[in-house]
Enzyme design. Structure first.
Site, short mmCIF file in Angstrom:
data_model
loop_
_atom_site.label_atom_id
_atom_site.label_comp_id
_atom_site.label_asym_id
_atom_site.label_seq_id
_atom_site.Cartn_x
_atom_site.Cartn_y
_atom_site.Cartn_z
NE ARG A 1 -23.47 -15.17 -44.55
CZ ARG A 1 -24.28 -16.56 -44.49
NH1 ARG A 1 -23.80 -17.62 -44.80
NH2 ARG A 1 -24.94 -15.83 -44.31
CG ASN B 1 -22.05 -16.58 -40.90
OD1 ASN B 1 -20.86 -15.96 -40.58
ND2 ASN B 1 -22.99 -16.16 -40.64
#
Ligand SMILES: [Zn+2]
Ligand SMILES: [Zn+2]
Length: 753
Positions: free
Chosen positions: A17, A35
């Site tokens: 990320r 996520n």
């Protein structure tokens, strides 16, 4: 316009990320990354959005791997910023990263006097450090790992929450103020253990220095690594090595050695380009390479060493004080799982070690070192799949062509949706593997997962560990099997376990499972000619197979040739002691050379199981030539034959090939030439290769080779060289030995249930 991506692969806990965030910022994109249980979701808007995926692919963090990207174009939402959105949702199906060797950036910090983690033995970041070995449950958050008891300090928390920091969401992030600590334990004269008080405690590295001194003095120490303890001593100190062998009651089985750096390895070993790539890869496996300098007691009689590089900060710090290679062998009792805490270590190996370098970061899941070997032209085989590689994950969505499932599985036909899973989503499959080098495998939804090496299921300790691993994987992947696939062998502990579960069970033939593991690794369809050579596998006729030639595909197999069955005189004991079995098969005049001649001939009338085991044929050849008296450790005769192989010798003994492959003349040849190790070894390898080539010429099919015997680098290399105009497939990432059986079992389930 807005683009939404759904990305799957190894994308959690690996700095994925933050990378997305950085790229989005760089390209002036707005949107978010999140996520979810389906993978990572990204939405982007902005002028440069077409460049996003390429940038991402080119800048993936080292541990990340993208398996699938789904793209949807949507109406614009006019985001004004790019954000990492925190999700509360659990992400059970996202894969768990294996543990990874300490990275270059962390090492740089660790050796930087001005860094706050200068010489800190537990330094790590999103690109490196422990993962699988510290995780208790999912989601992968600090509270679900063995780092839970260490409360992050303010400084560390700042790094942990900064998307631009290398430690953003690196769960094991810690420092001197908030992390684990080393401690040294020593054995008192009364045999009791006590924590060693270190004078001058202000020296941060003192404990490691003390251990280094003890190693220099010739002492035997245990050092806690990522997935368990190593037993360590100075590999160049013959007495220390001898003492370790005496205490551990391990007379001759080779020890692996850890070296300070690749240059030091080159001083002791002859390395190829291929070897160097394996040794220095980010997984840092134990790699089998050619000896150059003989170190007595390490790997006597054979021409190979198992070598590896430091992979934890502790190892690097240790090598600040020593420059010689160290023995670093898994701390365990014979083939039991590696020991992961100091109480167990003292209990089981307290008489073996003098000092322990321990620490208080608990190892939740044990994980041994991986073992690999280079073969052929830039290829390699995996002999133990563990630290760095396992859990090994493979996506198993079936391949699509024009919306049609290419796998041609009935249940997929006539479905006009855009994506299929190869599995019926209601089916979760568990393969429980063989009895030796046991691993387990799972398949569910679109995923296949192979566990790290568990070990030989010969003791209560290892059976318990086998069951614990199944529980761990059920928990970590939120997995519940509908079907269990096990071996046909009624005495395998894994089979017994399976038969005790109240589930649908399938028992699969051992050597077919080897072939399936190869088909699975390369996604092979159609018929193949498979040469599966190993020590022991339960055959369909109740005899022990091991020198098998199959024509097989994903759904069935036919045993078209096999090595001529012989009596396994002594039963299981013949594995260690091939003398009687071998001599009984010789012509009388040759048999008389051997002192056990009469016993062998008498025993040969007895009632013993029949076997076509190639492993035993290797043992018999090595025994008859005089290379071994007994098979001291598994693979010994094969490695001796490799050592004595001379490519200049071209002689061959012809094996008569009918349904049975008659190799008995080879035994007579070995007896006739007793003492000529080079000749016998070379002729044996040549003859085996020739028979494989001959059979291969009889069928218009590509080739699979597998089974533990093909860990023999010389044999495998010669087969690759001599089979022309055909493809030869062998397991590379899935273990080629019994460690791959569970993968073959699970693959069969995916293709047939
Ligand atoms: Zn790092
Ligand atoms: Zn801290």
């Amino acid at each position: 316009m807005r683009i939404k991506y759904k990305i799957n692969g190894i994308v959690q806990g690996v700095g994925f990320r933050p990378t997305v965030y950085k790229i989005a910022k760089k390209l002036n994109l707005c949107g978010y990354v999140l996520n979810s249980s389906d993978g990572v979701i990204i939405e982007i808007e902005g002028e440069n959005k077409e460049r996003f995926i390429n940038e991402l692919k080119n800048n993936l963090p080292p541990l990340a791997r993208i398996d699938t990207i789904e793209e949807t174009v949507l109406r614009a939402k006019n985001y004004t910023d790019f954000q990492i959105i925190e999700s509360k949702e659990t992400t059970k199906t996202t894969s768990i990263s294996p543990d990874i060797a300490v990275c270059e950036e962390c090492l740089k910090e660790m050796f930087d006097k001005n860094n706050r983690r200068y010489l800190f033995p537990f330094i790590n970041c999103t690109n490196c450090g422990p993962r699988y070995t510290i995780i208790k449950d999912i989601p992968y958050d600090r509270k679900n790992t063995s780092m839970a008891k260490f409360k992050m300090c303010e400084e560390c928390y700042k790094e942990y929450t900064n998307p631009l920091d290398r430690r953003y969401h690196a769960e094991p992030t810690c420092c001197y103020d908030c992390g684990p600590e080393l401690n040294v334990k020593c054995k008192m004269e009364n045999g009791k253990w006590q924590e060693l008080r270190i004078e001058n405690g202000e020296l941060r590295i003192k404990k490691i220095e003390v251990i280094a001194e003890k190693i220099k003095e010739g002492k035997i120490v245990a050092i806690k690594g990522l997935g368990g303890f190593h037993l360590v001593c100075d590999a160049t100190n013959e007495n220390a090595v001898k003492e370790l062998r005496r205490r551990k009651q391990r007379p001759s089985k080779p020890f692996a050695m850890m070296f300070k750096n690749i240059e030091t390895i080159k001083r002791y070993c002859k390395l190829t380009y291929n070897d160097v790539n394996l040794i220095t890869s980010k997984e840092k496996p134990i790699t089998l390479v050619k000896k150059q300098v003989e170190l007595n007691g390490i790997a006597d009689g054979i021409d190979r060493y198992g070598v590896f590089l430091p992979y934890t900060p502790i190892h690097y710090l240790l090598f600040e004080y020593i420059d010689f290679p160290i023995v670093a062998t898994s701390a365990n009792i014979s083939d039991e799982p590696i020991i992961r805490d100091s109480d167990e270590l003292i209990d089981k190996l307290g008489t073996v070690v003098d000092y322990i370098l321990d620490n208080n970061r608990d190892i939740i899941n044990a994980c041994d070192d991986s073992v690999v070997q280079a073969v052929g032209d830039g290829e390699y085989i995996t002999m133990r799949c563990a630290r760095g590689y396992a859990p090994l994950m493979k996506n198993v969505e079936c391949r699509m062509e024009n919306g049609e499932c290419k796998e041609n599985i009935t249940k997929h036909k006539n479905k006009k949706i855009n994506k299929f899973s190869i599995l019926n989503s209601q089916f979760s499959i568990l393969g429980v593997g063989a009895n030796q080098k046991n691993t387990i495998s799972l398949a569910f939804k679109e995923k296949f997962i192979l566990s790290p090496h568990i070990g030989d299921l010969g003791t209560l300790g290892s059976i318990e560990y086998f069951e614990r691993t199944i529980d761990t994987f059920r928990r970590l992947y939120d997995f519940k099997e509908d079907v269990i696939i096990c071996d046909k062998h009624p005495y395998y502990e894994s089979t017994k376990w399976a038969l005790n579960q109240n589930k649908e069970i399938y028992q699969l033939q051992h050597h077919y499972a080897h072939a399936l593991a190869t088909m699975f690794e390369y996604d092979l369809e159609g018929d193949y000619l498979a040469f599966i050579f190993d020590g022991t596998g339960y055959g369909d006729d109740g005899s022990i197979w091991g020198g098998e030639v199959f024509i097989c595909n994903r759904h069935s197999y036919e045993r078209i040739h096999y090595f001529k069955p012989f009596k396994l005189i002594g039963g299981e004991k013949a594995v260690k002691n091939p003398a009687n079995m071998a001599v009984a098969l010789l012509n009388d005049d040759l048999a008389k050379i051997y002192k056990n001649y009469k016993i062998a001939k008498n025993l040969s009338k007895g009632n013993f199981p029949l076997t076509s085991s190639m492993g035993r044929i290797f043992d018999m050849v090595a025994f008859l030539a005089g290379m071994i008296e007994r098979n001291e450790w598994e693979g010994m005769s094969g490695l001796l034959i490799e050592k004595n192989y001379n490519p200049e010798i071209k002689e061959i003994v012809n094996f008569e090939i009918n349904k049975e492959i008659d190799f008995i003349e080879m035994l007579n040849f070995a007896a006739k030439n007793k003492g000529s190790f080079e000749l016998v070894s070379s002729v044996f390898i040549n003859s085996l290769v020739q028979s494989i080539v001959k059979i291969s010429d009889m069928y218009d099919l590509d080739i699979i080779v597998g089974g533990g015997v093909f860990q023999n680098k010389t044999l495998l290399t010669q087969v690759l060289k001599n089979i022309k105009n055909k493809k030869v497939y062998f397991n590379k990432n899935i273990p080629i030995n019994d460690g791959g059986i569970s993968a073959g079992q699970t693959a069969w389930g995916m293709w047939n249930l």
